[in-house]
Motif scaffolding. Sequence first.
Motif, PDB file in Angstrom:
ATOM      1  N   TYR A  57       0.812  -1.214   0.000  1.00 58.93           N
ATOM      2  CA  TYR A  57       0.000   0.000   0.000  1.00 58.93           C
ATOM      3  C   TYR A  57       0.845   1.263   0.000  1.00 58.93           C
ATOM      4  O   TYR A  57       0.453   2.267  -0.589  1.00 58.93           O
ATOM      5  CB  TYR A  57      -0.948   0.003   1.208  1.00 58.93           C
TER       6      TYR A  57
ATOM      7  N   LYS B  29      -9.264  -2.333  -1.886  1.00 55.95           N
ATOM      8  CA  LYS B  29      -8.626  -2.585  -0.579  1.00 55.95           C
ATOM      9  C   LYS B  29      -7.677  -1.442  -0.223  1.00 55.95           C
ATOM     10  O   LYS B  29      -7.606  -1.018   0.934  1.00 55.95           O
ATOM     11  CB  LYS B  29      -7.872  -3.917  -0.596  1.00 55.95           C
ATOM     12  N   TYR B  30      -6.956  -0.955  -1.210  1.00 54.31           N
ATOM     13  CA  TYR B  30      -6.050   0.179  -0.977  1.00 54.31           C
ATOM     14  C   TYR B  30      -6.850   1.405  -0.540  1.00 54.31           C
ATOM     15  O   TYR B  30      -6.477   2.081   0.431  1.00 54.31           O
ATOM     16  CB  TYR B  30      -5.252   0.493  -2.244  1.00 54.31           C
ATOM     17  N   ASN B  31      -7.939   1.694  -1.229  1.00 51.48           N
ATOM     18  CA  ASN B  31      -8.773   2.855  -0.871  1.00 51.48           C
ATOM     19  C   ASN B  31      -9.350   2.698   0.530  1.00 51.48           C
ATOM     20  O   ASN B  31      -9.411   3.674   1.295  1.00 51.48           O
ATOM     21  CB  ASN B  31      -9.876   3.065  -1.913  1.00 51.48           C
ATOM     22  N   SER B  32      -9.748   1.482   0.901  1.00 55.73           N
ATOM     23  CA  SER B  32     -10.251   1.230   2.263  1.00 55.73           C
ATOM     24  C   SER B  32      -9.129   1.412   3.282  1.00 55.73           C
ATOM     25  O   SER B  32      -9.350   1.954   4.382  1.00 55.73           O
ATOM     26  CB  SER B  32     -10.803  -0.196   2.384  1.00 55.73           C
ATOM     27  N   TRP B  33      -7.934   0.985   2.923  1.00 56.58           N
ATOM     28  CA  TRP B  33      -6.782   1.155   3.801  1.00 56.58           C
ATOM     29  C   TRP B  33      -6.515   2.638   4.052  1.00 56.58           C
ATOM     30  O   TRP B  33      -6.202   3.038   5.183  1.00 56.58           O
ATOM     31  CB  TRP B  33      -5.559   0.468   3.176  1.00 56.58           C
TER      32      TRP B  33
ATOM     33  N   ASP C 228      -8.720   4.978   4.064  1.00 55.94           N
ATOM     34  CA  ASP C 228      -9.756   5.415   5.009  1.00 55.94           C
ATOM     35  C   ASP C 228      -9.422   4.979   6.426  1.00 55.94           C
ATOM     36  O   ASP C 228      -9.572   5.752   7.379  1.00 55.94           O
ATOM     37  CB  ASP C 228     -11.130   4.858   4.599  1.00 55.94           C
ATOM     38  N   GLU C 229      -8.975   3.739   6.575  1.00 58.89           N
ATOM     39  CA  GLU C 229      -8.624   3.231   7.903  1.00 58.89           C
ATOM     40  C   GLU C 229      -7.466   4.021   8.509  1.00 58.89           C
ATOM     41  O   GLU C 229      -7.441   4.256   9.724  1.00 58.89           O
ATOM     42  CB  GLU C 229      -8.219   1.749   7.821  1.00 58.89           C
ATOM     43  N   GLN C 230      -6.523   4.424   7.683  1.00 54.64           N
ATOM     44  CA  GLN C 230      -5.365   5.198   8.141  1.00 54.64           C
ATOM     45  C   GLN C 230      -5.714   6.677   8.314  1.00 54.64           C
ATOM     46  O   GLN C 230      -4.882   7.452   8.767  1.00 54.64           O
ATOM     47  CB  GLN C 230      -4.201   5.072   7.138  1.00 54.64           C
ATOM     48  N   GLN C 231      -6.925   7.030   7.929  1.00 54.03           N
ATOM     49  CA  GLN C 231      -7.385   8.425   7.925  1.00 54.03           C
ATOM     50  C   GLN C 231      -6.404   9.306   7.141  1.00 54.03           C
ATOM     51  O   GLN C 231      -6.100  10.434   7.511  1.00 54.03           O
ATOM     52  CB  GLN C 231      -7.575   8.935   9.358  1.00 54.03           C
ATOM     53  N   ASN C 232      -5.967   8.744   6.037  1.00 52.00           N
ATOM     54  CA  ASN C 232      -5.017   9.427   5.175  1.00 52.00           C
ATOM     55  C   ASN C 232      -5.795  10.269   4.167  1.00 52.00           C
ATOM     56  O   ASN C 232      -6.500   9.742   3.306  1.00 52.00           O
ATOM     57  CB  ASN C 232      -4.156   8.383   4.445  1.00 52.00           C
TER      58      ASN C 232
ATOM     59  N   LYS D 135      -7.359   8.703  -3.714  1.00 53.49           N
ATOM     60  CA  LYS D 135      -7.981   7.394  -3.915  1.00 53.49           C
ATOM     61  C   LYS D 135      -7.817   7.032  -5.385  1.00 53.49           C
ATOM     62  O   LYS D 135      -7.885   7.887  -6.262  1.00 53.49           O
ATOM     63  CB  LYS D 135      -9.449   7.437  -3.518  1.00 53.49           C
TER      64      LYS D 135
END
Length: 192
Positions: free
Chosen positions: A75, A152-156, A158-162, A167
């Motif tokens: 990622y 999955k990368y885009n969700s990651w 979001d999870e990282q609040q990056n 995206k």
Amino acid sequence: MSDKKHILILILLGILSIIIGFILMFITNIKKDQQQLNNNISKINKDYAGFKKDIEEVNKTRDELHKNILDTVYYESFESSENEYKKALYNYEKTVTDISKKYANLKGYCEVGIYYSSSDANSKCNAFNLGYEQLINTFVDDINMYNSNVKKYNSWLDEQQNTTSKKLEGYKTKKTYIDYNKDGEYSGKEDK
């Protein structure tokens, strides 16, 4: 002899000539069709050898794509590698499309329902139909895998609040799964 007998003999000779003409035309057409089938058999043998070689090359390319892009996703470097990935996928799709165009004649010779007197030609046609179906379906599977990695990368992100990284969008293609040999199965498509 009377005129009636002459007319009757001429009519019978005319009918007989027409019948013989139809028989000769039928025999000529059968010989012509047989010659065309024999020509097709030699073309199938020649073209299939090229198709088989091209499929082996695509499989090597596909193995490289899986090794470098599809099976392992980092990622942290995905965004910076996006253009490289999409270029590789574009080249992969172009190769698949080129093969489809290159062997259009083989598609015609090997249509489902055409059988030849040569079992070798029939085997090659069956192998071509299956191989072509697998070529398209594995390509679609690979694109779906890439697009799944993008999600999955885009969700990651979001999870990282990056919010500083963009995206990514998936790879778009018009190719879809096919059942080219019409056996009710989509060979090459992975069940998920």
